[in-house]
Design a protein around this motif. Structure first.
Motif, PDB file in Angstrom:
ATOM      1  N   TYR A  72      -1.805  20.984 -30.588  1.00  0.00           N
ATOM      2  CA  TYR A  72      -0.650  21.578 -31.269  1.00  0.00           C
ATOM      3  C   TYR A  72      -0.524  23.066 -31.015  1.00  0.00           C
ATOM      4  O   TYR A  72       0.557  23.573 -30.749  1.00  0.00           O
ATOM      5  CB  TYR A  72      -0.693  21.250 -32.763  1.00  0.00           C
ATOM      6  CG  TYR A  72      -0.249  19.819 -32.984  1.00  0.00           C
ATOM      7  CD1 TYR A  72       1.104  19.523 -33.033  1.00  0.00           C
ATOM      8  CD2 TYR A  72      -1.168  18.786 -33.063  1.00  0.00           C
ATOM      9  CE1 TYR A  72       1.533  18.214 -33.177  1.00  0.00           C
ATOM     10  CE2 TYR A  72      -0.747  17.473 -33.200  1.00  0.00           C
ATOM     11  CZ  TYR A  72       0.603  17.187 -33.265  1.00  0.00           C
ATOM     12  OH  TYR A  72       1.033  15.895 -33.392  1.00  0.00           O
ATOM     13  N   TYR A  80       5.601  19.506 -39.312  1.00  0.00           N
ATOM     14  CA  TYR A  80       4.177  19.190 -39.478  1.00  0.00           C
ATOM     15  C   TYR A  80       3.838  18.809 -40.913  1.00  0.00           C
ATOM     16  O   TYR A  80       2.699  18.924 -41.329  1.00  0.00           O
ATOM     17  CB  TYR A  80       3.340  20.389 -39.010  1.00  0.00           C
ATOM     18  CG  TYR A  80       3.789  20.871 -37.656  1.00  0.00           C
ATOM     19  CD1 TYR A  80       3.446  20.174 -36.505  1.00  0.00           C
ATOM     20  CD2 TYR A  80       4.608  22.001 -37.531  1.00  0.00           C
ATOM     21  CE1 TYR A  80       3.895  20.581 -35.264  1.00  0.00           C
ATOM     22  CE2 TYR A  80       5.068  22.408 -36.295  1.00  0.00           C
ATOM     23  CZ  TYR A  80       4.710  21.699 -35.164  1.00  0.00           C
ATOM     24  OH  TYR A  80       5.167  22.091 -33.933  1.00  0.00           O
ATOM     25  N   MET A 115       0.559  17.060 -42.356  1.00  0.00           N
ATOM     26  CA  MET A 115      -0.534  17.133 -41.380  1.00  0.00           C
ATOM     27  C   MET A 115      -1.546  18.187 -41.801  1.00  0.00           C
ATOM     28  O   MET A 115      -1.183  19.244 -42.310  1.00  0.00           O
ATOM     29  CB  MET A 115       0.016  17.497 -39.990  1.00  0.00           C
ATOM     30  CG  MET A 115       0.641  16.349 -39.256  1.00  0.00           C
ATOM     31  SD  MET A 115       1.391  16.916 -37.717  1.00  0.00           S
ATOM     32  CE  MET A 115      -0.070  17.266 -36.753  1.00  0.00           C
ATOM     33  N   PHE A 174      -5.509  19.453 -36.915  1.00  0.00           N
ATOM     34  CA  PHE A 174      -4.627  19.416 -35.738  1.00  0.00           C
ATOM     35  C   PHE A 174      -4.260  20.839 -35.351  1.00  0.00           C
ATOM     36  O   PHE A 174      -3.131  21.260 -35.549  1.00  0.00           O
ATOM     37  CB  PHE A 174      -3.387  18.571 -36.036  1.00  0.00           C
ATOM     38  CG  PHE A 174      -3.698  17.140 -36.366  1.00  0.00           C
ATOM     39  CD1 PHE A 174      -3.956  16.233 -35.345  1.00  0.00           C
ATOM     40  CD2 PHE A 174      -3.759  16.700 -37.677  1.00  0.00           C
ATOM     41  CE1 PHE A 174      -4.261  14.911 -35.647  1.00  0.00           C
ATOM     42  CE2 PHE A 174      -4.057  15.379 -37.980  1.00  0.00           C
ATOM     43  CZ  PHE A 174      -4.313  14.488 -36.959  1.00  0.00           C
TER      44      PHE A 174
END
Lengths: 309, 198
Positions: A254, A300, A303, A308
């Motif tokens: 990411y 996102y 998340m 990540f």
């Protein structure tokens, strides 16, 4: 335009005189810009994320301080050696989960698309940053031309491999497995802030900045924004990106700018805004998503960004 | 008298040689002050930190190379230059640390603590400097006399100092390992030479 945010700074403070003067060569060459596009209207929409104390990094700094390992690992190597790369003709290979695949001439891919000026904060994972006036095309406008299938969830980009013209690719004791590869989730790629830059400071992109076109995803660390792209691949699986292959504990897929996730090499809590000086390192706090949280944090949701990274 | 003159001349020449990188840096900084970004680039702080670190390592390797060179050349005068090379390496290393504290941390001690704990390349860099400190302090003739045989033992710290400095460079290199490989091969060659000629 989806990027609706009132201008925090008067246009006069943002676009330097040189940029205005130099725009002509760019406009002539691309010949696709409406006459009014450069004016305040679009600039207003391009200012998302900019902070009140942001001012443009001078053109000579933007075009002489680069990470482009294909030409060497020193920041001055690209400006010195990138002229050895021939960008004309330039062919782009499109492959994977899309209806229109094959080889395309670069000119045909960008023909007819709107080139906008986007003034973006640029944050390198090495804890330095710039503010750069790019001239670019919305990435989604480029990608949608190839009609990605619903099975396509990611898009992968590859940089040119041509050791005869890229001396970094001939170097010994270098460990990147060329081509330099990067990827985005397709919904990230479709975000209106993601562009393919064709120019900077109103001129065609210089080779050292990734001619003839490069990705520019302002809320991610710079290594995501792959240069001199010759390959676009649509895929259902998350692609592996070059730095992640090399050092997975340091670089994730990411690569969102995140001051809260520290890096084994650099504290990401602050950054040096370039140019810095011998008296002043010009340090300032790093912002979540590089200042674009309002626009992109939604991508996102749910998340764990520490996982990540 | 002839020997004395040789020593004075070699020391002066060596002094000048060891000072050259620092003089060059001061000159570049002077240009930077007049015309920003023209001499040291867009990030002069980073350039200064890196420059000082690289020269500290080079002079440390030079100091380490002096005993073998002395053995090969059979010139005792060479041995008299070792202390100067070592002290210069220490000085460059201290300036390297100072530049890092200013340009990267702006003397935020909490940030230093975080770097020391979280970033192992910083940890080993600081350890290398800590290894060098007693060597610099005990470099005088007085300390040599006082420590006698132990002086040699203390100065074995040069091995970990160089090794940690090389690891420091290796870990901070993102890619393009030619430089650190070159220094490491040179170091291992010198270690091998000592081992064979012991």
């Amino acid at each position: 335009m989806l990027i609706k945010k009132p201008a925090k700074i008067p246009t006069s403070e943002l676009t330097s005189e040189t940029a205005f003067i130099n725009r002509r060569s760019f406009l002539k060459k691309q010949a696709i810009l409406g006459s009014g596009l450069w004016g305040a209207g679009l600039l207003g929409s391009a200012q998302a994320g900019l902070q009140p104390d942001d001012s443009l990094t001078p053109e000579n700094v933007v075009t002489s301080y680069n990470n482009f390992y294909e030409f060497g690992t020193g920041k001055g190597d690209p400006v010195q050696y990138a002229h050895e790369m021939n960008t004309d003709p330039w062919t782009v290979k499109v492959s994977g989960e899309a209806n229109k695949t094959g080889r395309y001439a670069f000119e045909d891919v960008v023909k007819g698309l709107d080139v906008e000026e986007r003034i973006y904060r640029f944050r390198c994972v090495e804890a330095w940053s710039m503010v750069v006036p790019w001239n670019g095309v919305a990435l989604r406008d480029i990608l949608r031309q190839f009609e990605p299938k619903t099975s396509a969830k990611f898009v992968e980009f590859k940089t040119l491999v041509r050791p005869s013209e890229m001396r970094g690719q001939r170097a010994v004791f270098q460990s990147i497995d060329w081509p330099y590869t990067e990827g985005l989730r397709l919904d990230e790629a479709y975000h209106p802030l993601a562009i393919m830059a064709l120019g900077v400071y109103g001129k065609d992109l210089p080779n050292q900045n990734g001619a003839p076109w490069r990705l520019m995803v302002p809320w991610k660390y710079g290594f995501k924004s792959v240069k001199s792209i010759v390959g676009i691949h649509f895929t259902s699986k998350q692609p592996r990106n070059s730095w992640n292959v090399l050092a997975p504990h340091e670089y994730g897929f990411y690569a969102n700018v995140n001051p809260a996730v520290s890096h084994p090499r650099w504290s990401q809590a602050s950054e040096r805004r370039l140019p810095s000086s011998v008296f002043n390192p010009n340090r300032r706090p790093t912002l979540p998503f590089n200042g674009y949280a309002e626009e992109v944090a939604g991508l996102y949701e749910g998340m764990d960004l520490a996982k990540f990274y | 008298m002839q020997t004395h003159l040789t020593v004075v001349l070699s020391k002066t020449a060596f002094f000048a040689a060891l000072s050259t990188p620092l003089a060059w840096l001061v000159w570049q900084i002077a240009i930077e002050i007049e015309a920003p970004t023209t001499a040291l680039g867009a990030d002069p702080g980073e350039a200064i930190v890196h420059f000082l670190g690289v020269w500290a390592l080079r002079f440390l390797l030079l100091a380490f190379a002096i005993s073998p060179i002395q053995k090969l050349m059979q010139q005792p005068v060479v041995g008299r230059l070792r202390r100067m090379a070592g002290l210069y390496a220490f000085a460059y290393a201290l300036l390297h640390l100072a530049a890092y504290l200013f340009f990267f941390l702006e003397f935020e001690w909490e940030a230093l603590l975080e770097d020391f704990v979280k970033r192992t390349f910083i940890t080993v860099g600081l350890v290398a400097l800590i290894c060098l400190t007693p060597l610099a302090v005990t470099s005088t003739l007085g300390w040599q006399r006082r420590l006698r045989r132990n002086w040699k033992r203390v100065h074995l710290l040069v091995y970990p100092a160089i090794a940690f400095a090389l690891i420091h460079l290796y870990w901070l290199t993102r890619d393009g390992f030619a430089e650190v490989v070159l220094y490491s091969v040179f170091f291992l060659f010198l270690v091998g030479f000592r081992w064979v000629k012991r």
